[in-house]
Design a protein around this motif. Structure first.
Motif, PDB file in Angstrom:
ATOM      1  N   TRP A 171       0.820  -1.217   0.000  1.00 25.23           N
ATOM      2  CA  TRP A 171       0.000   0.000   0.000  1.00 25.23           C
ATOM      3  C   TRP A 171       0.854   1.268   0.000  1.00 25.23           C
ATOM      4  CZ3 TRP A 171      -3.198  -2.543   4.417  1.00 25.23           C
ATOM      5  CH2 TRP A 171      -4.163  -3.387   3.863  1.00 25.23           C
ATOM      6  N   THR A 197       0.923   3.074  -3.291  1.00 26.53           N
ATOM      7  CA  THR A 197      -0.263   3.819  -3.719  1.00 26.53           C
ATOM      8  C   THR A 197      -0.218   5.271  -3.259  1.00 26.53           C
ATOM      9  OG1 THR A 197      -1.635   3.304  -1.770  1.00 26.53           O
ATOM     10  CG2 THR A 197      -1.616   1.690  -3.571  1.00 26.53           C
ATOM     11  N   CYS A 206      -4.476   6.655  -2.658  1.00 28.98           N
ATOM     12  CA  CYS A 206      -3.645   6.245  -1.523  1.00 28.98           C
ATOM     13  C   CYS A 206      -4.464   5.363  -0.590  1.00 28.98           C
ATOM     14  CB  CYS A 206      -3.134   7.468  -0.774  1.00 28.98           C
ATOM     15  SG  CYS A 206      -2.177   7.070   0.712  1.00 28.98           S
TER      16      CYS A 206
END
Length: 280
Positions: free
Chosen positions: A253, A256, A271
């Motif tokens: 993650w 992102t 995000c």
């Protein structure tokens, strides 16, 4: 959570045959996840020296561990640390698990125990400097989470031990005490019966050598959703307890939320990292 807690754990681990000094030295090029390249140790946890796929040698180096390994103690649910000063000392290992030297954090770029369980430290020197001074190279962070059945290794710098197994499943929600994590990585047993002190170890793909997650917890006593006894929650809200199961958390993650300059921007469109709660 797999934080080092007791002398009992240390005594038990003393009887374990540690990997590194034999096999890793014997092979000129170890298989992915089979040695201690890029692995680090903290005072209470394990960690790793990591880079993004696009990182440059001149970038300040990054170290990954768990949010619950934070030097200030466990982070309450909803707490997110961003650009927090730190001077934490971090020990880096050689591929054979011997001590290469130390680096020092300058700040916490991002840290939380909400949705995932990780901290990313920025240290006060570049990858190139660390390579020149200590001959240590980083692991690369994968851009996606692992598929079920993927080969993996949990490489602990605290214990200098490597656990190998495969990914059993991705759990929609994992609850432990007051904390909730999403898309947790469940390990296929036997092979990855992690212990206290393995918190923060990178979960390394044995195919690519990339970091596909960060090790953080396991159900020790068969209790339901209590500290050190996480429970699994499926998409329908049904709770399952699997005593002896061990888990890691997502790290991809981070990508992102990255800008073109590899800074973390929590306001970037798409995000997926939790943001700090707004002050009222």
């Amino acid at each position: 959570m797999k934080l080092f807690r007791t002398l009992v754990a240390a005594t038990a681990a003393a009887a374990i045959t540690l990997l590194g000094t034999g096999a890793a030295q014997a092979a000129e090029t170890a298989a992915p996840g089979a040695d201690f390249t890029g692995i680090a140790a903290l005072s209470n946890c394990s960690a790793s020296l990591i880079r993004y796929a696009e990182s440059a040698a001149t970038d300040r180096a990054l170290v990954l561990t768990n949010g619950h390994c934070y030097e200030g103690g466990f982070l309450n649910p909803g707490v997110v640390l961003v650009n927090r000063p730190s001077s934490r000392s971090i020990t880096l290992l050689r591929p054979d698990s011997s001590r290469a030297g130390t680096v020092r954090a300058s700040r916490i770029l991002y840290g939380t125990m909400t949705k995932t369980d990780m901290i990313v430290y920025e240290v006060n020197e570049s990858y190139a400097s660390i390579r020149s001074r200590l001959n240590v190279t980083p692991l690369t962070l994968a851009k996606q989470g692992p598929a079920d059945g993927a080969g993996m290794a949990v490489v602990s710098g605290y214990w200098k031990r490597i656990y190998t197994c495969s990914v059993q499943a991705t759990i929609p929600q994992l609850r432990e005490g007051n904390w909730t994590w999403q898309n947790s990585i469940k390990y296929q047993q036997p092979g990855c019966e992690t212990i206290g002190g393995t918190s923060g170890s990178p979960v390394v793909s044995t195919t690519t050598g990339e970091v596909i997650g960060v090790n953080n917890t396991g159900n020790e006593n068969g209790e339901r959703c209590t500290l050190n006894n996480p429970c699994e929650v499926d998409a329908g809200g049904n709770i399952t307890v699997d005593q002896g199961a061990a888990y890691g958390q997502q790290t991809w993650w981070l990508y992102t939320c990255l800008t073109a300059n590899r800074a973390i921007d929590l306001n970037k469109s798409g995000c997926q990292l939790p943001k700090p709660a707004r002050r009222r």
